[in-house]
Design a protein around this motif. Structure first.
Motif, short mmCIF file in Angstrom:
data_model
loop_
_atom_site.label_atom_id
_atom_site.label_comp_id
_atom_site.label_asym_id
_atom_site.label_seq_id
_atom_site.Cartn_x
_atom_site.Cartn_y
_atom_site.Cartn_z
N ALA B 84 18.20 49.96 -4.91
CA ALA B 84 19.44 50.48 -4.34
C ALA B 84 20.34 51.15 -5.37
N MET B 85 20.06 50.93 -6.66
CA MET B 85 20.81 51.63 -7.71
C MET B 85 20.11 52.93 -8.10
N ARG B 156 27.81 52.26 -4.60
CA ARG B 156 28.23 52.20 -3.20
C ARG B 156 29.42 53.12 -2.94
N MET B 233 22.98 51.54 -1.00
CA MET B 233 22.95 50.08 -1.10
C MET B 233 21.80 49.54 -0.28
N ASP B 234 21.47 48.32 -0.61
CA ASP B 234 20.40 47.58 0.07
C ASP B 234 21.03 46.88 1.27
#
Lengths: 339, 339
Positions: B84-85, B156, B233-234
């Motif tokens: 997610a990064m 995010r 994001m996850d």
């Protein structure tokens, strides 16, 4: 309801996290701190990583440990593993799990202890991320990262015949603290209570501090590496258990000298520590290292023995030349007295 | 006694560790794997780090989860935070704590699941170190590291008005799996049992696999970053909860389109997923990302909405232009049905 009594269930995950995060100082290496899916860290060369968990019951008791001490100890035990590689700690991630009725204030104290330990033992290092969950007992887990600054890591396996064996840190004090706690602040069946604690802290402040909030010599790890340490490890289970591990990993005989141990460690911070306590007491998290005989030992290291070749013999730990049966901590097979 | 029945107390810490470590493949980035005070990792530029813990009871039940599935899920949830990064996962450290009567074979299965998930979802990544302790319930905790390969991390907070909102991965399947398990394989009070499990696995293999051993699109994280994702994001708690977080972090309005969600996700692997399940089901660990309108979306990403400016209005999540009340998972305030 007082804010200090608010439980994590009442605060909710994000409310509890907000209060915990407010207790943390930023890590120098953090390009991005807590709040996203990951933290982002700047690294200068190779990194070291280690993890260590403490669980209410086998590893700590809230009757004895304040939240602050617990956070301090969690940081200290992880930082000392980083130091044992000859690395400088840069960041911690922390996972906390607790019962939903746990006061958020306890989690804040843990965070304050983590933060204070980083600031005192490894300035620049800090908590960069974490996780909060629900568990029937308090579980605190940390992962520590460190950087080697271009030096090779110091392994357990590098001790060579002719090296000296040296130790930096307290030795046996934390184990004496645990024995005192079980003797004076626990029921006969081993259940901890806070009854005798205040008096115990007054009479034995050194041993109790060593057990509840140890101060391992973190900076000595980098110094030992720079001074040419051939092998190093953190003594967490006991000197005899961990020195035997270093001997096996290096394929050598580690021969400790009782006279040197007694000269170096029989009185620490005014407390008398008998030889058996030095050999079997765990949780001091000092650094056991070997150095070439001609190395200039960094401040804090005391020679306690020598490395000998294991040619026809098995690699093992000896004391004054005779085999030394290791004793200390195994979470599954060793029990505190009375448990 | 059969080897498969040996408990961790009988094997001892080092005996148990030896068997667990035998199940793990080396990580490509590891200059030194498990066995010393730390692992040593080679890093190419900045690193990302995240941690996630799963606890028997609130997070998983051994009546439902095999050891293999549990290890797989622990890896998958941590790897997805790295993805997610926009980073590539390189290494995991794992902390396991269990009752002393736990069979070592269960810990070996967990290790095998961790290893298999790394090999399938993030080839080259592997477990480089860990910790084994004693706890009244099974606690599995992982910390994942990843490298950004010179790219900036995708936060995010980067969503900009005019961006499209996109999602990669399954959506709602894991939540449907959890509902099925509570309905058909639990007592009325919510206590899990393995009774209906075999039949449930036969009738609903997709939903159960999504819940018990999810396969998040780990490689899509790096692809999204390379394609210019502005925020990512996850989705672990639920699309509505996590999209609302992304909206707040970005100071924008995320407006999801129910028509797009239904076109993209109402049938997944042959299973019908209703819109509410897409919005409130957690634990799919797909990637929610925003991209400039003209970006070529990487394979696997489906447009589900758009980003609008929050000028006179508060940043928030909307569905078809109307405020959308988020719902999903908070470990302290949300309970599984019947608990």
């Amino acid at each position: 309801m007082q804010d200090s009594e608010l439980s994590v269930a009442e605060a909710g995950e994000s409310g509890a996290l907000r209060r915990v995060l407010a207790r943390l100082s930023p890590a120098r290496a953090a390009r991005l701190g807590p709040g996203d899916d990951c933290a982002v860290l700047a690294f200068d060369g190779d990194a070291v990583v280690t993890t260590d968990t403490m669980i209410e019951g086998p590893d700590f008791r809230l009757a004895w440990h304040s939240g602050f001490d617990l956070g301090w100890k969690l940081a200290a035990t992880n930082l000392s593993d980083v130091a044992a590689m000859g690395a400088a700690p840069t960041a911690l991630t922390v996972s906390l799990a607790c019962h939903e009725r746990t006061p958020v204030a306890l989690l804040e104290e843990i965070a304050a202890g983590l933060d204070a330990a980083c600031r005192e033992l490894a300035p620049g290092c800090g908590v960069v991320g974490g996780d909060l969950g629900r568990a029937p007992v308090l579980v605190v887990s940390a992962t520590a990262l460190g950087e080697l600054g271009g030096r090779a890591p110091v392994l357990r396996s590098g001790a060579r015949p002719g090296d000296v064996v040296a130790y930096a840190g307290y030795l046996g004090l934390a184990g004496l603290g645990l024995s005192l706690l079980f003797r004076e602040s626990a029921d006969p069946d081993g259940a901890a209570h806070a009854g005798g604690l205040a008096r115990l802290r007054e009479r034995h402040p050194v041993e109790l501090a060593a057990q509840l909030a140890p101060k391992p010599p973190i900076a000595a790890g980098v110094l030992a590496s720079a001074a040419g340490a051939t092998a190093m490890m953190d003594v967490s289970d006991s000197l005899s258990l961990d020195a035997a591990r270093l001997a096996r990993a290096s394929g050598a005989i580690l021969d400790l000298a009782s006279g040197r141990l007694e000269r170096g460690f029989s009185v620490q911070r005014g407390v008398r520590v008998p030889l058996p306590a030095m050999l079997t007491g765990g949780e001091d998290h000092g650094l056991l290292a070997t150095f070439p005989r001609d190395a200039a030992l960094p401040e804090g290291f005391v020679v306690i023995g020598e490395v000998r070749a294991a040619t026809a013999e098995a690699p093992e730990l000896r004391l004054d030349g005779a085999p030394c049966r290791p004793g200390g901590w195994d979470p599954y097979t060793v029990r505190p007295p009375g448990s």
